[in-house]
Each structure stands twice: as structure tokens, then as C-alpha cells.
Design an enzyme around this catalytic site. Sequence first.
Site, short mmCIF file in Angstrom:
data_model
loop_
_atom_site.label_atom_id
_atom_site.label_comp_id
_atom_site.label_asym_id
_atom_site.label_seq_id
_atom_site.Cartn_x
_atom_site.Cartn_y
_atom_site.Cartn_z
N LEU A 163 0.85 -1.19 0.00
CA LEU A 163 0.00 0.00 0.00
C LEU A 163 0.89 1.24 0.00
O LEU A 163 1.83 1.32 0.78
CB LEU A 163 -0.90 0.03 1.24
CG LEU A 163 -1.95 -1.06 1.39
CD1 LEU A 163 -2.61 -0.97 2.75
CD2 LEU A 163 -3.00 -0.96 0.29
N HIS A 164 0.57 2.18 -0.88
CA HIS A 164 1.35 3.41 -0.88
C HIS A 164 0.56 4.64 -1.35
O HIS A 164 1.03 5.76 -1.24
CB HIS A 164 2.60 3.27 -1.76
CG HIS A 164 2.30 3.25 -3.24
ND1 HIS A 164 1.86 2.11 -3.89
CD2 HIS A 164 2.36 4.22 -4.18
CE1 HIS A 164 1.68 2.39 -5.16
NE2 HIS A 164 1.98 3.66 -5.37
N ARG A 165 -0.64 4.44 -1.89
CA ARG A 165 -1.39 5.57 -2.43
C ARG A 165 -1.92 6.45 -1.30
O ARG A 165 -2.36 5.95 -0.26
CB ARG A 165 -2.51 5.09 -3.34
CG ARG A 165 -1.98 4.37 -4.56
CD ARG A 165 -2.98 4.14 -5.66
NE ARG A 165 -2.33 3.45 -6.77
CZ ARG A 165 -1.65 4.04 -7.75
NH1 ARG A 165 -1.59 5.37 -7.77
NH2 ARG A 165 -1.08 3.34 -8.70
N ARG B 206 7.20 6.32 1.72
CA ARG B 206 6.17 7.30 2.08
C ARG B 206 5.13 6.70 3.02
O ARG B 206 4.54 7.39 3.83
CB ARG B 206 5.51 7.89 0.84
CG ARG B 206 4.53 6.98 0.13
CD ARG B 206 3.95 7.64 -1.11
NE ARG B 206 3.50 9.00 -0.87
CZ ARG B 206 2.34 9.33 -0.32
NH1 ARG B 206 1.51 8.36 0.05
NH2 ARG B 206 1.99 10.58 -0.13
#
Length: 363
Positions: free
Chosen positions: A208-210, A243
Site C-alpha cells: 500500500l502506498h497511495r 512514504r
Amino acid sequence: MNITIVAGARPNFMKIAPIIKSIKKYQKSRPGLSYRLVHTGQHYDESLSKVFFDELGIPDPDTNLGVGSGSHAGQTAKVMVEFEKELLQHPADVVIVVGDVNSTMACTLVAKKMHTRVAHIEAGIRSFDLQMPEEINRIVTDSIADYAFTTSRHANQNLIRTGFDKDRIFLVGNTMIDTLLDPSRSFTRPEIWDREELNEGNYLVLTLHRPSNVDNPETFANLLGTICSSVSGKKIIFPVHPRTQKTLNQMTVPENLIAVDPMQYLHFIYLVRHALGVVTDSGGIQEETTVLKIPCITLRSSTERPETVELGTNVLLKPEEIDQLPELLKKMAGGKWKKGEVPELWDGKTSDRIVRHLMELPI
């Protein structure tokens, strides 16, 4: 023919590796065929950049523009300024851009303003979601590119609807799958396999990164809690994007969530191909799981790869449908997932088709 190949971020690296390999093969019979590799430096982190060059056998770039991080506008501007210098010093007959990152759009703009032809690999992909910066990059790139190399008939139709000349569209398949299926490459077991006592089919992989999934700590925590509680008897291996790590540091993670640093490609694919299933918000992983026939849940509002849903093993779960996630995870854990098919021309031979088309262009 002088070709300049642009790469800027991790997804690009897997896509250019087989293209370079194919160019080198055809150089034996076409001595006038040459290429220059430009790394924009958009991904400058060692774990997201150089390691992929090493393990995929990509030669050192001829130049690294070293643009680093920044806002979308700032990063795009830096790439444009530096790539203009590069192209002035080393003119090309055609510039190859891949995917949909900021470097893709920026280098396309520069090349076209310098009257250099542009070939976009993975052209025509659309999510139809202008909240995604990648979608804007795709639209701008395709609107001025000279040649479109596509992964699917969906992409062809997207381009045709915008008025793109059919004669400049080439359905070639997926270069990411060339890397995945390369028989010379050996996927290697990561250290976490033994440390966590993993076995085939007894764990899930999560990526997951969005921003919509990870930037809000409460949203992120609820999502992780739902995933982990729905498959409480299974470990979930979570390679954490830099991030994403910032938000993860603010919370207590569920016991069965195993957070690890970003993984080398060959290690990561080893985990995916032996996993029970994958939960992601990535683009490329939807493609890889479809070819590997591994169940996949994509947590996004839309997908630019509808063939992975229509034909493959991917299920798109939109935010308003998130209450269905536990049921889907239990279905995945119970081995009751749909059987997928591999899309047309995703056969490991895409790069050869691309290079043959390039050599036939009137340049």
C-alpha cells in the site's frame, strides 16, 4: 538509429530491462542500431533504484540527471531542464518513454519541443481518474507522442477515441511480463522466508502506498486492522514504501502484520508467486499476479488495467465497497478464488516486437 531510453522510477526499470536486452540482440544484425540510457533520478533511494539495475542486469545509465524528490511541479521542471541539456548534447532519432511517472511526461514534452520523435511504451492505459497524477501524465504523454506501444486492446481503443492515428498504434503486449517470464532470471528466496517460517500458500503479501490509503493515520489503521483480523491465522508480509513508513510509525501494528523494508524485485516476486494471495493498491502487481495466477485484491477507485479484472485473478475493490473486504479475504484464504487467464500477447516476447517495429519506422 539512435535511441534514447528514459527511466525514472522503480516500475520503469522492470520495463526497460527486456527492451535493452532485445536491442542488444538486434544490434548484431543492425550495426547502426544504438541506444543511450538516461536515468532521471526520480527514484534516488538505493532500495528503489540501483539495486534493481544490478539484479535485472541493466547496464549503468549513460547519465543520471539526479533530479531527486520534490513536488510534482518541481520534479517535472527539474527533469525538463536537465533532459533538455542531455538531448542537446546527445541528439536521438527517437526517445523511448515508459509508463506514467513524472519523468515520462517531462521527457516527452522536452523531446517534442526539440522535434524529436517519441515512442510511448504502455500507451493508452487509462484509469479515468484525474485525481491520480499518473493519469495526467498518461494523457499528456499520449496526446503528443508519435508512436504508441500498447499492452491491450482496451488501450488501443482509448487512444483511438482521442483521435490517435491507428497506423501509429502497435499492440505488442507487456514488457513487465517479459521481465517476469525471463528464463535467464532466477527468483530468489528472501531472508524473511526462513525467519518467519513461511511456506507456500500460508501467508499473504500486502503493498500500500497511495495517499488515499496511507496518508490518513485513522484510515490506514482501520484498513490494516480489517485485513489482519480477516485472516488472523495468516501472516501478512508488508514491504513498506518509504512514504508509507511515515504513517506506519504513528501506529501500533497488528500482531500478524510483518512490516519489512522495500524488497529487491527477485525477492519480492518469489514471495508473490508462493503467496496465498496479494492485497495491493499498485498498478504493476495487478499484472504480475494475473500472469502468475495468484489471487489479488486491488484497493482503489479504478484500475487502468481492466484486463486483469476481466480475464485475470484481480478483483477491484472501491472505497465505497470496503465492507466487502473481509468476505473477499476469507474467500481468498479459503482457496475459493476465480481462475484467471493470461491476456493476449503477455507472453514474454513483447520487447522483441517493440524493437522490430522501431527498426521499421521511417526515421
